[in-house]
Each structure stands twice: as structure tokens, then as C-alpha cells.
Scaffold this motif. Structure first.
Motif, short mmCIF file in Angstrom:
data_model
loop_
_atom_site.label_atom_id
_atom_site.label_comp_id
_atom_site.label_asym_id
_atom_site.label_seq_id
_atom_site.Cartn_x
_atom_site.Cartn_y
_atom_site.Cartn_z
N TYR A 43 -38.32 -75.34 -20.56
CA TYR A 43 -39.39 -75.90 -21.40
C TYR A 43 -39.11 -75.76 -22.89
CZ TYR A 43 -41.61 -76.51 -16.96
OH TYR A 43 -41.86 -76.92 -15.67
N THR A 44 -38.41 -74.74 -23.30
CA THR A 44 -38.04 -74.66 -24.71
C THR A 44 -37.05 -75.76 -25.06
OG1 THR A 44 -36.37 -72.97 -24.19
CG2 THR A 44 -38.52 -72.20 -24.97
N SER A 45 -36.13 -76.06 -24.14
CA SER A 45 -35.19 -77.15 -24.37
C SER A 45 -35.90 -78.50 -24.37
CB SER A 45 -34.10 -77.15 -23.29
OG SER A 45 -33.24 -78.27 -23.42
N MET A 46 -36.78 -78.70 -23.39
CA MET A 46 -37.49 -79.98 -23.28
C MET A 46 -38.32 -80.26 -24.53
SD MET A 46 -40.19 -81.17 -20.33
CE MET A 46 -39.05 -80.86 -19.00
N CYS A 47 -39.06 -79.25 -24.99
CA CYS A 47 -39.94 -79.46 -26.13
C CYS A 47 -39.18 -79.58 -27.45
CB CYS A 47 -40.96 -78.33 -26.21
SG CYS A 47 -42.19 -78.40 -24.88
N SER A 48 -37.96 -79.06 -27.49
CA SER A 48 -37.15 -79.24 -28.69
C SER A 48 -36.60 -80.65 -28.79
CB SER A 48 -35.99 -78.23 -28.71
OG SER A 48 -35.02 -78.56 -27.73
N GLN A 49 -36.52 -81.34 -27.64
CA GLN A 49 -35.98 -82.69 -27.61
C GLN A 49 -37.05 -83.78 -27.69
OE1 GLN A 49 -32.61 -83.27 -24.66
NE2 GLN A 49 -33.35 -81.29 -23.93
N HIS A 50 -38.30 -83.44 -27.38
CA HIS A 50 -39.37 -84.44 -27.30
C HIS A 50 -40.62 -83.98 -28.03
CE1 HIS A 50 -37.10 -86.73 -24.28
NE2 HIS A 50 -36.85 -85.57 -23.71
N ASN A 51 -41.25 -84.91 -28.72
CA ASN A 51 -42.52 -84.62 -29.39
C ASN A 51 -43.72 -84.99 -28.55
OD1 ASN A 51 -41.44 -83.64 -31.87
ND2 ASN A 51 -40.97 -85.73 -32.49
N ASN A 52 -43.54 -85.94 -27.62
CA ASN A 52 -44.68 -86.50 -26.89
C ASN A 52 -45.00 -85.74 -25.61
OD1 ASN A 52 -42.25 -87.41 -25.76
ND2 ASN A 52 -43.23 -89.20 -24.86
N ILE A 53 -45.05 -84.42 -25.71
CA ILE A 53 -45.32 -83.61 -24.53
C ILE A 53 -45.99 -82.31 -24.96
CG2 ILE A 53 -43.05 -82.47 -24.53
CD1 ILE A 53 -43.16 -82.75 -21.41
N GLU A 54 -46.94 -81.86 -24.16
CA GLU A 54 -47.58 -80.56 -24.37
C GLU A 54 -47.48 -79.76 -23.08
OE1 GLU A 54 -51.59 -80.81 -25.70
OE2 GLU A 54 -51.08 -81.76 -27.62
N ILE A 55 -46.87 -78.60 -23.16
CA ILE A 55 -46.67 -77.74 -22.00
C ILE A 55 -47.62 -76.55 -22.09
CG2 ILE A 55 -45.02 -76.26 -20.79
CD1 ILE A 55 -44.26 -79.15 -20.55
N THR A 56 -48.38 -76.34 -21.03
CA THR A 56 -49.23 -75.15 -20.94
C THR A 56 -48.73 -74.27 -19.81
OG1 THR A 56 -51.18 -76.34 -21.75
CG2 THR A 56 -51.57 -74.28 -20.57
N VAL A 57 -48.31 -73.07 -20.15
CA VAL A 57 -47.75 -72.13 -19.18
C VAL A 57 -48.79 -71.07 -18.87
CG1 VAL A 57 -45.91 -70.46 -18.70
CG2 VAL A 57 -45.41 -72.50 -20.06
N PHE A 58 -49.11 -70.92 -17.59
CA PHE A 58 -50.05 -69.88 -17.16
C PHE A 58 -49.27 -68.59 -16.89
CE2 PHE A 58 -52.46 -73.68 -16.63
CZ PHE A 58 -53.77 -73.30 -16.87
N ARG A 59 -49.62 -67.54 -17.63
CA ARG A 59 -48.91 -66.27 -17.51
C ARG A 59 -49.81 -65.22 -16.87
NH1 ARG A 59 -46.22 -64.81 -23.24
NH2 ARG A 59 -48.42 -64.57 -23.80
N ARG A 60 -49.17 -64.16 -16.37
CA ARG A 60 -49.89 -63.07 -15.71
C ARG A 60 -49.96 -61.88 -16.67
NH1 ARG A 60 -46.84 -63.82 -9.80
NH2 ARG A 60 -46.87 -66.11 -9.92
N LYS A 61 -51.17 -61.51 -17.04
CA LYS A 61 -51.39 -60.52 -18.11
C LYS A 61 -50.62 -59.21 -17.94
CE LYS A 61 -55.73 -61.80 -20.35
NZ LYS A 61 -57.11 -61.39 -20.65
N PRO A 62 -50.52 -58.64 -16.72
CA PRO A 62 -49.85 -57.34 -16.61
C PRO A 62 -48.39 -57.36 -17.03
CG PRO A 62 -51.17 -57.78 -14.66
CD PRO A 62 -51.13 -59.05 -15.44
N TYR A 63 -47.77 -58.54 -17.11
CA TYR A 63 -46.35 -58.62 -17.42
C TYR A 63 -46.06 -59.04 -18.85
CZ TYR A 63 -45.84 -58.44 -12.34
OH TYR A 63 -45.90 -58.05 -11.03
N ILE A 64 -47.07 -59.42 -19.60
CA ILE A 64 -46.85 -60.00 -20.92
C ILE A 64 -46.42 -58.94 -21.92
CG2 ILE A 64 -47.97 -61.18 -22.85
CD1 ILE A 64 -49.82 -62.48 -20.72
#
Length: 374
Positions: A43-64
Motif C-alpha cells: 500500500y505504500t508503493s501503491m499510494c506513492s504511484q497513484h493519487n486517486n485512491i484512499e486506503i484505510t487500514v484497520f489495525r489491532r490496538k495491542p500491537y500498535i
């Protein structure tokens, strides 16, 4: 005035971007796991190549561990337990419910367990993509009930998904043929590597450059570290064995490993990342992957990128890269592993591999095209 191509040729543009929700990873950065590394690189690669996209990643709090800012990537952090067997189910259910409220065009589930809730997304008219990382029910750590649940999740996921990405082409070939029009093989990628000049981390571990064998992975039985330690203990050598990986619920397994061999010959580094991991790779003499089960081992690609000689278990996943016959040992065969390590240590050498098919930027373009077409 001529509009830019991404505006004139697509209904989706920077003013009306594709909204994609990602469920199944514990999150990133700095969180252990192959799926986590996959998602971070993709997703870091994808978003560096494209502007027309929004990625929302759901994370698990105990691991952040941190929440850095990435271009067009947002995090939603939800509570989660670390109890084995419940963690994925609880988090994936809540993440799916919250994702629906975000009104995305697509929910992308990573692995079959989280995708058991894909019918919820379909109920609200949201497209579903599944990345099939591994057949989790083949892992010995799961009991009978958990394996049945995972197999049920697999059936649900394959039937509900609009597209299924397999990182392992052999798993694709084993999957039900009635869904094969949805299937596509896109392998994992190789991260960008650098060779640090600093050796302070390996020195702190009392390691000497090119005088240790390296294994990397989460401390779980399917990674085969018990077999590796048994084999290494039978070899008369002044090389050390380094196992870089963290333990989560398998603390008893870690204690078993630590009791198997004198501590002067083996080093457990715990979960290691960043420059410290780069130091381990770039100064190792040999990389060993003793796994009993893998989807697509990113750690093997990392070792190959660092031009290490490798010795790997003879499982389907390790045949996804181009290796020589001498680079394999028989699965779960201690004598075969002893011979493989002994032979490799007699002729330590660096290797150059063809990794052109494992470029993350190219992989990100393929996944982006799937999003766009869906």
C-alpha cells in the motif's frame, strides 16, 4: 484544456478517489508478520504511484507501536484481544462493521479467517477482494474446531469474493475449480535493501560478521525452529545460530527451544526490524528456512536480496523462487538438514538471484488494476 489521463479516462479521480478498506493485517509499521510486511510494502508503493485512491487500514490496538503519516493511507485502530483463536475473529467482525460505515467501494480481506465476514460487506453492495496468503488450517498450532472454522471461512471467502489473489500459485491450483475465473496469481515482493556499514547491533549480540547462520520468523511450531536447533546441535562448528523473531502466544514453545542447546551457541534476538535486521542479513554467512508450512516466505526473498546462500525446506512455497537442488533439504528430516548445513558451511559464498518478478512497484500496479476494474 486537456485533462490529465487519470481524470479524463476514468470515473475515479483525485476528487472522487477509490476508497479501499483493508482488513486482516494487524497493522503496520513495526508489527511482526508476513501479512503485515506484505500490506506495508503493497500500500505504500501503491499510494506513492497513484493519487486517486484512499486506503484505510484497520489495525489491532495491542500491537500498535507507532502511527506515522503515509500518503493517502489512514489507520483505524480497534480494540482486540491477543488470545489465540479469538483475536482474528473478534477484530475482523468489528472491522467489517466499521468499514461498512465508511462506504468504501471495496473491502480487501487479507487471508481466509478475516474473510468469513465478507457476506456482511456484500449485503451492503460493497465489492470484496481476498488475498489468500496461506491455508491456515494446515498449521499444527490450531485445534480441530479452529481448523473446521478456518475451512468454513475458506469456502465463504472464495464464494463471496469478486476477485481472489493468491501469493502462492500452488495454493491456487489446489483451490476449488468452480471459482477459478476469480483467481489470479500475484506473488509477494522483495523489499528494497541496503547494506549498513554499522555493525553495533551484531556486536552487542557478540556476533562476528560471516560467522553465524541466520533464521528469521515468528516463533511458532510451523516455522520449524525446533528441527533447526536439533540439527545445529549435532554439527561441530564454531559458527553460531541466530534466530530473529518474536513470540506471541507460543511462550512454551520458545522455552522449549531455549532449553535445547547451550546459550553460547545460539542467539535469540526477539522481534527485530529496521537497521538491526539489515545488519543481521548483511553479515550472515548462511540463511536457513526450516518451515513446515508457508504461504510465500518474504524472509526468503529478503535473504536472497542480501545475496545470502540459502538452505530451505522442500515445501511448495520455497519452489516459488528459482533455487538449485542443493538449496533444499527434506521436510522435517533432521539428517538431511544436518548434511545441508554442513555442506554449505564448507563453502560459504554470496549469491546473486534473479528477483525481477518480485518488484513491489510492479505488484502494486497489478493490484491497483484489479481495484480499478472491480
Amino acid at each position: 484544456m486537456k485533462l490529465p489521463k487519470y481524470i479524463s479516462n476514468s470515473k475515479l479521480n483525485i476528487y472522487n478517489p477509490m476508497k479501499i478498506c483493508i482488513i486482516g493485517s494487524r497493522g503496520f509499521p513495526g508489527i511482526q508478520g508476513g501479512v503485515e510486511k506484505h500490506c506495508e510494502a503493497l500500500y505504500t508503493s501503491m499510494c506513492s504511484q497513484h493519487n486517486n485512491i484512499e486506503i484505510t487500514v484497520f489495525r489491532r490496538k495491542p500491537y500498535i507501536t507507532s502511527s506515522p503519516s503515509y500518503k493517502n493511507i489512514h489507520f483505524i485502530d480497534l480494540p482486540s484481544t491477543k488470545i489465540k483463536g479469538f483475536e482474528t475473529v473478534i477484530h475482523s467482525f468489528f472491522a467489517t462493521c466499521v468499514a461498512i460505515t465508511q462506504s468504501p467501494q471495496i473491502i480487501h480481506f487479507h487471508n481466509i479467517g478475516p474473510a468469513m465476514f465478507s457476506p456482511l460487506a456484500k449485503l451492503f453492495g460493497i465489492k470484496v477482494i481476498l488475498t489468500f496468503h496461506s491455508a491456515n488450517y494446515e498449521h499444527k498450532k490450531w485445534g480441530k474446531f479452529a481448523k473446521l472454522l478456518l475451512k468454513g471461512s475458506e469456502k465463504i471467502a472464495l464464494s463471496q469474493a469478486d476477485k481472489v489473489i493468491f501469493v502462492n500459485k500452488f495454493q491456487l491450483q489446489k483451490s476449488p475449480k468452480k471459482y477459478n475465473t476469480k483467481y489470479i496469481y500475484i506473488p509477494n515482493g522483495i523489499p528494497k535493501v541496503s547494506f549498513p556499514k554499522n555493525v553495533n547491533f551484531i556486536q552487542s549480540l557478540k556476533l562476528e560478521s560471516k560467522k553465524y547462520i541466520l533464521a528469521v520468523g515468528r516463533i511458532t511450531p510451523e516455522k520449524g525452529f525446533d528441527l533447526l536447533i536439533k540439527a545445529f546441535s549435532q554439527i561441530n562448528t564454531d559458527y553460531k545460530l541466530v534466530i530473529a523473531g518474536g513470540v506471541e502466544t507460543e511462550t512454551g514453545y520458545l522455552k522449549k527451544l531455549q532449553d535445547m542447546i547451550p546459550p553460547l551457541r545460539i542467539v535469540f534476538t526477539g522481534y527485530t526490524t529496521g537497521d538491526n535486521l539489515k545488519q543481521l542479513y548483511s553479515n550472515a554467512a548462511l540463511f536457513v528456512l526450516p518451515s513446515r508450512n508457508e504461504g510465500f516466505p518474504i524472509v526468503l526473498l529478503e535473504a536472497m536480496a542480501y545475496q545470502l546462500d540459502v538452505l530451505v525446506s522442500d515445501i511448495p512455497a520455497t519452489h516459488l523462487v528459482d533455487l538449485q537442488k542443493k538449496d533444499y533439504f527434506k521436510l522435517d528430516d533432521e539428517n538431511s538438514l544436518i548434511k545441508g548445513i554442513s555442506d554449505k558451511l564448507q563453502n560459504i559464498t554470496s549469491r546473486k538471484y534473479d528477483l525481477t518478478n518480485f518488484n513491489w512497484d510492479k505488484i502494486a500496479l497489478k493490484v491497483y488494476d484489479i481495484y480499478h476494474n472491480i
